[in-house]
Structures are given as C-alpha cells and as structure tokens.
Design a protein around this motif. Structure first.
Motif, PDB file in Angstrom:
ATOM      1  N   GLU A 298       0.835  -1.210   0.000  1.00  0.00           N
ATOM      2  CA  GLU A 298       0.000   0.000   0.000  1.00  0.00           C
ATOM      3  C   GLU A 298       0.863   1.251   0.000  1.00  0.00           C
ATOM      4  N   GLN A 299       1.929   1.217   0.783  1.00  0.00           N
ATOM      5  CA  GLN A 299       2.856   2.346   0.831  1.00  0.00           C
ATOM      6  C   GLN A 299       3.483   2.610  -0.539  1.00  0.00           C
ATOM      7  N   GLU A 300       3.924   1.545  -1.203  1.00  0.00           N
ATOM      8  CA  GLU A 300       4.553   1.695  -2.514  1.00  0.00           C
ATOM      9  C   GLU A 300       3.540   2.112  -3.580  1.00  0.00           C
TER      10      GLU A 300
ATOM     11  N   THR B 157       0.909   3.886  -3.131  1.00  0.00           N
ATOM     12  CA  THR B 157       0.616   5.304  -2.903  1.00  0.00           C
ATOM     13  C   THR B 157       1.765   6.176  -3.391  1.00  0.00           C
ATOM     14  N   LYS B 158       2.977   5.752  -3.100  1.00  0.00           N
ATOM     15  CA  LYS B 158       4.163   6.517  -3.490  1.00  0.00           C
ATOM     16  C   LYS B 158       4.235   6.709  -4.998  1.00  0.00           C
ATOM     17  N   TYR B 159       3.900   5.673  -5.749  1.00  0.00           N
ATOM     18  CA  TYR B 159       4.029   5.731  -7.208  1.00  0.00           C
ATOM     19  C   TYR B 159       2.685   5.954  -7.921  1.00  0.00           C
ATOM     20  N   ASN B 160       1.673   6.380  -7.157  1.00  0.00           N
ATOM     21  CA  ASN B 160       0.361   6.703  -7.742  1.00  0.00           C
ATOM     22  C   ASN B 160      -0.136   5.592  -8.673  1.00  0.00           C
ATOM     23  N   VAL B 161      -0.038   4.372  -8.192  1.00  0.00           N
ATOM     24  CA  VAL B 161      -0.370   3.212  -9.012  1.00  0.00           C
ATOM     25  C   VAL B 161      -1.830   3.228  -9.481  1.00  0.00           C
ATOM     26  N   LEU B 162      -2.729   3.665  -8.634  1.00  0.00           N
ATOM     27  CA  LEU B 162      -4.147   3.664  -9.008  1.00  0.00           C
ATOM     28  C   LEU B 162      -4.419   4.559 -10.211  1.00  0.00           C
TER      29      LEU B 162
END
Length: 232
Positions: free
Chosen positions: A37-39, A41-46
């Motif tokens: 989840e942290q990663e 969020t960091k890379y705006n995966v959604l």
C-alpha cells in the motif's frame, strides 16, 4: 581433518548467508506491514489503472503473493475495475508469473537445502570437540566475510545502473520474453514499476546487510573470546 573442518565451517557460513538473503527477500515483501500500500501510494499506481479501489488492488496483490508461494493453483483473479467484474491479469502476465513462481519456489527449496546442510555440517563439527571452538567460529567469520564482501561488490555494481542489471537479471533467469510487458495492456507492469523494484532491492540490501553484520559480529566476538581464553 583440520582442513576439512575449516571447509565445513566456511561452507556452513555460505549456507547461512544464503538463508539470510532469501529470508530477507521474504521478510520485505511478505512480512513488512502495509508495504505494498505504501509503494502503491508513493508511485500513484491507481492512476495507472482503470478505476478501482485500493482495497481491491491490495486484495489482488494478496492473491498474487499467495500464488507465488504455491498457496493458489492459478492466478485467475477476478476484481472490480472500471465498474465491472473482470480478470486482473491477462494470459501473458499469468504465463510470466508462472515463471516467477517457479523461481520463487526454487529459492525456498534452496533455503531448505541450506538449512539441512548447515545442520549436518554443524553436527559433524560437534562430534569432533577438539576443533569445535578453535575452527568453527573463525571459519564462520571467514565464510561470512567472504560472502558478504562479494555481495557488497555486486550490489555496488548493480546500483550504478539498476535498469541495466534488472534487464540482465531477466535474461539470465527467464528463457522467454514474457517479462517484457506493455503498460497499455498489462496491469502487472503498472502496479510494480521500476521504482518499486529499486525500493524493494534497497530494503532487502539493508536488511541482509544488518543480519550479515550481526552474524559476523557474533562469530568475531566468540572467536576473540576463545583466543583470549587460550592465551590466558
């Protein structure tokens, strides 16, 4: 017999280092709370995917990680994307992940072999108590230092051009080009971009380095203690 004991000690150290490395990989990707989840969020995966919730994405991830450990028979994962039910992974991604699973399961098997071999070698040395303290700890120190030194050099080389060696890794360990994915059609490459792998490799390196230095420190302390006792 003296040289056989030293070889046994160094081999045990190598086995322990392999165990620590594979365990470090597992610890980072399986045992770190909220890591994905942290990663994401960091890379705006959604933002790279058709509309879906973080909860659904984490559920997909959980099933994918279960598959890598052999806890699922396949990777046909149904989720909600863009307001409709669909499979998250396509056939190409599933085929690639079959290769990844095989690699992961081989690593776990190697760890088990190393655990067994370490136990056998330690028992062998324990039956020859005359050499136990005089050879075991110095040999473990030497083996740990050699292995850690080699891995450190390799890590420095890789860090100089991560992309180059990331591609080389795939060429070495995979016999096909299924790992070459298209971000327009393949979800996998969008949820784990290169930055994710760089972060993960960095965490693994830090944890492995800490555990290796801890093992080396224990071996060194016991070696010095024994040497001091012999002199005294």
């Amino acid at each position: 017999m003296k040289y056989l004991h030293r070889l046994s000690g160094i081999t045990t150290a190598f086995c322990l280092m392999i165990i620590l490395f594979i365990t470090s990989v597992e610890a980072v990707i399986y045992w770190t709370p909220g890591y994905f989840e942290q990663e994401y969020t960091k890379y705006n995966v959604l933002d790279r995917l058709p509309p879906m919730t973080m909860e659904d994405l984490l559920d997909v991830t959980s099933q994918m990680m279960d598959y890598l450990k052999g806890r699922r028979q396949d990777l046909h994962v149904i989720t909600t994307m863009g307001g409709e039910q669909r499979e998250f992974f396509n056939e190409r991604e599933i085929a690639h992940m079959e290769d990844v699973q095989a690699l992961f399961l081989k690593a776990i098997f190697i760890r088990r072999v190393c655990l067994g071999l370490s136990a056998v070698l330690l028992l062998f040395m324990a039956f020859t108590r005359a050499w136990m303290k005089r050879v075991l700890w110095p040999s473990l120190c030497a083996g740990t230092g050699l292995f850690f030194g080699a891995v450190t050099v390799l890590a420095l080389v890789i860090s100089a051009n991560f992309t180059k060696y990331f591609v080389l890794f795939h060429h070495i360990f995979f016999t096909n080009d299924l790992w070459i994915l298209n971000p327009d059609t393949d979800m996998l490459i969008n949820i784990v971009p290169e930055g994710f792998f760089m972060d993960t490799a960095g965490r693994i390196a830090l944890l492995f380095g800490f555990l290796s230095l801890l093992l080396f420190g224990i071996c060194l302390a016991l070696t010095m203690k024994h040497m001091k006792k012999e002199r005294g």
